[in-house]
Design a protein around this motif. Sequence first.
Motif, PDB file in Angstrom:
ATOM      1  N   VAL A   1     -66.903   4.027  54.816  1.00 25.97           N
ATOM      2  CA  VAL A   1     -67.450   5.078  54.886  1.00 25.97           C
ATOM      3  C   VAL A   1     -68.553   5.414  54.008  1.00 25.97           C
ATOM      4  CG1 VAL A   1     -65.434   6.407  55.937  1.00 25.97           C
ATOM      5  CG2 VAL A   1     -65.793   6.627  53.643  1.00 25.97           C
ATOM      6  N   ASN A   2     -68.812   4.497  53.011  1.00 20.53           N
ATOM      7  CA  ASN A   2     -70.124   4.821  52.374  1.00 20.53           C
ATOM      8  C   ASN A   2     -71.396   4.596  53.339  1.00 20.53           C
ATOM      9  OD1 ASN A   2     -72.641   3.598  50.859  1.00 20.53           O
ATOM     10  ND2 ASN A   2     -71.195   3.296  49.244  1.00 20.53           N
ATOM     11  N   ALA A   3     -72.368   5.441  53.220  1.00 17.47           N
ATOM     12  CA  ALA A   3     -73.350   5.747  54.149  1.00 17.47           C
ATOM     13  C   ALA A   3     -74.116   4.287  54.278  1.00 17.47           C
ATOM     14  CB  ALA A   3     -74.263   6.966  53.587  1.00 17.47           C
ATOM     15  N   ALA A   4     -74.230   3.664  53.306  1.00 18.97           N
ATOM     16  CA  ALA A   4     -74.856   2.351  53.325  1.00 18.97           C
ATOM     17  C   ALA A   4     -74.258   1.079  54.055  1.00 18.97           C
ATOM     18  CB  ALA A   4     -75.405   1.913  51.936  1.00 18.97           C
ATOM     19  N   TYR A   5     -73.253   1.291  54.338  1.00 19.84           N
ATOM     20  CA  TYR A   5     -72.020   0.105  54.707  1.00 19.84           C
ATOM     21  C   TYR A   5     -72.728  -0.610  55.894  1.00 19.84           C
ATOM     22  CZ  TYR A   5     -68.727  -2.394  57.508  1.00 19.84           C
ATOM     23  OH  TYR A   5     -68.122  -3.258  58.170  1.00 19.84           O
ATOM     24  N   PRO A   6     -73.156   0.337  57.112  1.00 24.38           N
ATOM     25  CA  PRO A   6     -73.729  -0.681  58.161  1.00 24.38           C
ATOM     26  C   PRO A   6     -74.774  -1.663  57.701  1.00 24.38           C
ATOM     27  CG  PRO A   6     -73.034   1.613  59.006  1.00 24.38           C
ATOM     28  CD  PRO A   6     -73.062   1.507  57.316  1.00 24.38           C
ATOM     29  N   GLU A   7     -75.755  -0.933  56.831  1.00 27.13           N
ATOM     30  CA  GLU A   7     -76.901  -1.871  56.568  1.00 27.13           C
ATOM     31  C   GLU A   7     -76.525  -3.116  55.561  1.00 27.13           C
ATOM     32  OE1 GLU A   7     -79.673  -1.917  58.141  1.00 27.13           O
ATOM     33  OE2 GLU A   7     -78.803  -0.153  59.336  1.00 27.13           O
ATOM     34  N   ARG A   8     -75.417  -2.704  54.663  1.00 30.58           N
ATOM     35  CA  ARG A   8     -75.004  -3.573  53.445  1.00 30.58           C
ATOM     36  C   ARG A   8     -74.427  -4.985  54.425  1.00 30.58           C
ATOM     37  NH1 ARG A   8     -77.531  -3.507  48.688  1.00 30.58           N
ATOM     38  NH2 ARG A   8     -77.059  -1.492  47.793  1.00 30.58           N
ATOM     39  N   ILE A   9     -73.389  -4.662  55.438  1.00 30.87           N
ATOM     40  CA  ILE A   9     -72.939  -5.649  56.041  1.00 30.87           C
ATOM     41  C   ILE A   9     -73.770  -6.268  56.901  1.00 30.87           C
ATOM     42  CG2 ILE A   9     -71.940  -4.447  57.939  1.00 30.87           C
ATOM     43  CD1 ILE A   9     -69.333  -6.378  57.745  1.00 30.87           C
ATOM     44  N   ALA A  10     -74.778  -5.754  57.472  1.00 28.92           N
ATOM     45  CA  ALA A  10     -75.885  -6.114  58.179  1.00 28.92           C
ATOM     46  C   ALA A  10     -76.514  -7.270  57.462  1.00 28.92           C
ATOM     47  CB  ALA A  10     -76.595  -5.381  59.161  1.00 28.92           C
TER      48      ALA A  10
ATOM     49  N   LEU B   1     -67.582   1.264  61.362  1.00 33.61           N
ATOM     50  CA  LEU B   1     -67.280  -0.085  61.618  1.00 33.61           C
ATOM     51  C   LEU B   1     -68.143  -0.520  62.728  1.00 33.61           C
ATOM     52  CD1 LEU B   1     -63.372  -0.511  61.534  1.00 33.61           C
ATOM     53  CD2 LEU B   1     -65.127  -0.994  59.672  1.00 33.61           C
ATOM     54  N   ALA B   2     -68.147   0.261  64.110  1.00 29.24           N
ATOM     55  CA  ALA B   2     -68.828  -0.396  65.220  1.00 29.24           C
ATOM     56  C   ALA B   2     -70.613  -0.006  64.787  1.00 29.24           C
ATOM     57  CB  ALA B   2     -68.639   0.889  66.134  1.00 29.24           C
ATOM     58  N   LYS B   3     -70.939   0.668  64.027  1.00 27.87           N
ATOM     59  CA  LYS B   3     -72.427   0.723  63.700  1.00 27.87           C
ATOM     60  C   LYS B   3     -72.600  -0.515  62.786  1.00 27.87           C
ATOM     61  CE  LYS B   3     -76.211   3.430  62.371  1.00 27.87           C
ATOM     62  NZ  LYS B   3     -76.702   4.837  61.766  1.00 27.87           N
ATOM     63  N   GLY B   4     -71.983  -0.693  61.997  1.00 28.21           N
ATOM     64  CA  GLY B   4     -71.970  -2.221  61.122  1.00 28.21           C
ATOM     65  C   GLY B   4     -71.936  -3.260  62.090  1.00 28.21           C
ATOM     66  N   MET B   5     -70.891  -3.256  63.348  1.00 28.18           N
ATOM     67  CA  MET B   5     -70.975  -4.604  64.468  1.00 28.18           C
ATOM     68  C   MET B   5     -72.280  -4.513  64.962  1.00 28.18           C
ATOM     69  SD  MET B   5     -67.216  -3.742  65.263  1.00 28.18           S
ATOM     70  CE  MET B   5     -67.084  -4.684  66.924  1.00 28.18           C
TER      71      MET B   5
END
Length: 404
Positions: free
Chosen positions: A113-122, A175-179
């Motif tokens: 739930v870190n705001a940066a998670y989707p961009e970090r994993i991408a 999670l889905a946004k990160g995917m």
Amino acid sequence: MTTQHWLRDERLHFGVGIEDTFVPQEGVGRRRLDEYELMQHYENWREDLDLAAEAGAEFIRWGIPWYLVEPRPGEFDWRWLDQVSAHMQQLGLRCVVDLMHYGTPLWLDNQFVNAAYPERIASYARAVAERYAGVWDDFTPLNEPVINAIYCGEDGVWPPYLVGDDGFAKVIVALAKGMVRTQQEIAAVNPAARFVHVDAGFRWEGDHGGRLGRELLEERRFISLDLITGRVVPGHAMHAYLTRNGISAHDLAWFADNAVTPDYVGVNYYPGFTTARYRADGSTEPVEAGTTGLRDLIELYWNRYELPIVVTETSRGGSVESRLAWLDESLEEIDALRREGVPVLGYTWFPFFTLVDWLYRHDTKTPDDWFVHMGLVDVVRGADRRLERRKTDVFGAFQDRARV
């Protein structure tokens, strides 16, 4: 000229997977859970990959320990992955790279739930795809997102320890946004990349659906794939569920505007515990479902998404005899589905060797007390504390089937 992807011929492709759950965050009563560490895969990775190739596996589901490969934001240590990828290539063992198998790096506060998670994993995924293009071209952006959201967002078992529907909604959307962002970034640097979305196919027996109700449970199991493919729009059952649990209509519209489609849908199925029944007190108990459950899930995903299917996890725990029986029964059912026109293209025995039950993380007993033998290979600790790999009769039976 477009080259046909290796999964798209007429054969059923055989693979194995190494259990690769990583939850590195520790706390009072919460031990680090790194299956590679517990199974001494870091020391025995070359032997393990050699055994997978010897078993006749054409491909392997194998995960990257993100928390070790990117120890600090934007700084990557490729030394071990370089060796592993080169050895897989030497063996002719294709890898379906498991980019995220639950755990985030220690430096990412609040994890999913870190705001940066989707961009970090991408960003991490893009770096992997760019470095290993042509060697690793098949990717799972995130393994079992619904189970991930249950453990991390609904039941508060794993970081960030959220609970309830509000927590589930926050985690599954992140999670889905990160995917989505992972698939976009990989495709940008490797147009030849292919994507295998992998989820646990929940099934239920009985009329009781717990606090959510049976109808909502039936829909929620598809929530991650429906989100990334842009299906969760007004009128969709999950749209109302998410908005009443704090997700804005604007956030959901983002998925429709950024929809991605996997190349394959991966179905994880275990005959002894994928299916559950609700008790009167709201708790659940596993139900044996055999090949009936396997067929049901494959047909459900095929009819809903009309994408080729890969059985990305299946096996049975217990005796070697029970494992041998499941190998025969499951392959017979898959052969029948293929004859009926359902495009099941791959079959993965998972795990390839013994794993440590996830409950180890919340206990003080030794890893050996939590060994679960479900694989083609059993792991036994010797007097020197090293874990010996012992091939079972299931290894030979799988080898015979894979090499037909």
